[in-house]
Design an enzyme around this catalytic site. Sequence first.
Site, short mmCIF file in Angstrom:
data_model
loop_
_atom_site.label_atom_id
_atom_site.label_comp_id
_atom_site.label_asym_id
_atom_site.label_seq_id
_atom_site.Cartn_x
_atom_site.Cartn_y
_atom_site.Cartn_z
N SER A 5 27.57 9.83 0.34
CA SER A 5 27.73 8.12 0.34
C SER A 5 29.10 8.21 -0.57
O SER A 5 29.45 9.02 -1.24
CB SER A 5 26.47 7.94 -0.78
OG SER A 5 26.74 6.58 -1.06
N TYR A 31 20.38 8.18 -7.54
CA TYR A 31 21.24 8.16 -6.41
C TYR A 31 22.41 9.03 -6.56
O TYR A 31 22.68 10.01 -5.42
CB TYR A 31 21.30 6.88 -5.55
CG TYR A 31 21.58 6.64 -4.29
CD1 TYR A 31 20.72 6.70 -3.26
CD2 TYR A 31 23.06 6.51 -3.91
CE1 TYR A 31 21.20 6.66 -2.01
CE2 TYR A 31 23.42 6.40 -2.60
CZ TYR A 31 22.42 6.57 -1.67
OH TYR A 31 22.94 6.32 -0.27
P1 NAD Z 1 17.49 3.66 6.89
O1 NAD Z 1 16.66 3.31 5.67
O2 NAD Z 1 17.79 2.68 7.82
O3 NAD Z 1 17.08 4.99 7.43
C1 NAD Z 1 16.68 6.27 6.72
C2 NAD Z 1 15.58 6.85 7.32
O4 NAD Z 1 15.22 8.02 6.66
C3 NAD Z 1 14.42 6.11 7.60
O5 NAD Z 1 13.76 5.92 8.66
C4 NAD Z 1 13.39 6.41 6.62
O6 NAD Z 1 12.04 6.47 6.95
C5 NAD Z 1 13.99 7.82 6.74
N1 NAD Z 1 13.40 8.70 5.41
C6 NAD Z 1 13.69 8.56 4.33
N2 NAD Z 1 12.97 9.47 3.39
C7 NAD Z 1 12.38 10.25 4.12
C8 NAD Z 1 11.82 11.58 4.05
N3 NAD Z 1 11.53 12.03 2.87
N4 NAD Z 1 11.67 12.40 5.16
C9 NAD Z 1 11.97 12.25 6.35
N5 NAD Z 1 12.73 10.81 6.67
C10 NAD Z 1 12.85 10.00 5.57
O7 NAD Z 1 18.95 3.71 5.96
P2 NAD Z 1 20.32 4.68 6.60
O8 NAD Z 1 21.54 3.61 5.99
O9 NAD Z 1 20.38 4.83 8.05
O10 NAD Z 1 20.30 5.99 5.67
C11 NAD Z 1 20.72 7.15 5.99
C12 NAD Z 1 21.37 7.99 5.19
O11 NAD Z 1 22.84 7.48 4.94
C13 NAD Z 1 20.81 8.07 3.82
O12 NAD Z 1 21.03 9.44 3.48
C14 NAD Z 1 21.47 6.98 2.96
O13 NAD Z 1 21.33 7.54 1.67
C15 NAD Z 1 22.82 7.18 3.24
N6 NAD Z 1 23.67 6.08 3.15
C16 NAD Z 1 23.41 4.72 3.53
C17 NAD Z 1 24.52 3.83 3.04
C18 NAD Z 1 24.12 2.32 3.57
O14 NAD Z 1 24.74 1.52 3.13
N7 NAD Z 1 23.05 2.22 4.38
C19 NAD Z 1 25.59 4.15 2.27
C20 NAD Z 1 25.84 5.37 2.11
C21 NAD Z 1 24.93 6.48 2.32
#
Ligand code: NAD
Length: 278
Positions: A154, A167
């Site tokens: 991130s 985080y």
């Molecule tokens: P999201 O919440 O839409 O998707 C994340 C998915 O991971 C969800 O479907 C959730 O059920 C699943 N998940 C969570 N914990 C889990 C576990 N222990 N085992 C299996 N599945 C699990 O969010 P996203 O934005 O698609 O996130 C994807 C990645 O990107 C994450 O690692 C997040 O930290 C990272 N990220 C997101 C953002 C943002 O702004 N959305 C920014 C930087 C990094």
Amino acid sequence: MGRFDGRVAFITGGARGQGRSHALAFAREGADIAICDIAAPIASVGYPLGTIDDLAETQRLVEQEDRRCMSAQVDTRDFGALDAFVGRVVADLGSVDFAMANAGISSMAPVDTMAPEMWDEMIATNLTGVFHTLRAVSPHMKRQGFGRIVATSSMLGRQGCANQVHYCASKWGVIGMVKSAAIDLAPFGINVNAVAPGNVRTPMVINDHLFSFFSGEGTTATLDDVLPALQSLHVLPVALVEPEDISNAVLFLCSEEARFVTGATIDVAAGNNCRVTA
Ligand code: NAD
């Protein structure tokens, strides 16, 4: 002909958001897909996580691209379950060529009042879950003599942030893990890299819990109310990047064009990275 015909891509957190986007992007390039997701709540997370229906919908969308898709409800905190699913994927789809350690959660609290359980659940998913994924796929990739692993860090893996000790610790940790795993796996044709997204338009950000937290406890707020705060984190004039923007970087890292890229982190953060050193 796709770039990844005959390959297999494994994606954690594949029910929705960036994971779903990655699944579709790899399917459109000809790869068969395996996705897993917790598809259940985690106590310290204030917004709904993916569901069984979301997981089934990603599978349907992949199959609509005429690719095979395996899916399973697996919590990446549970190494045994994750390892067993990877084993089934290799047995049924023939290999695991690409792995996206994408599953993650978000929660917010200042360090002086953060519940230790919130810390534990964050580290277990966003750091240990990534290790579990690397640990499960790398023996198969080593045997194949080929693999590409991309972990999701991130912009908060490069700086500090209020209410985010857990985080930030996890996402900084992912970058260190990727660099170290890249060294371990370099002799075996396996490249390990990370992506560092900015604000991405997924349910992790587009949810009432985050809107209210940004606007002050006890308030009700909408996306419009928090757009200026989200924009202020970016340099380019966009408050949110799209999941497909992250998928494009992931596709590159798994492509032949990136064959000599390993241990790297690609920022897809609309320039947030301009403000951090190195
Ligand atoms: P999201 O919440 O839409 O998707 C994340 C998915 O991971 C969800 O479907 C959730 O059920 C699943 N998940 C969570 N914990 C889990 C576990 N222990 N085992 C299996 N599945 C699990 O969010 P996203 O934005 O698609 O996130 C994807 C990645 O990107 C994450 O690692 C997040 O930290 C990272 N990220 C997101 C953002 C943002 O702004 N959305 C920014 C930087 C990094």
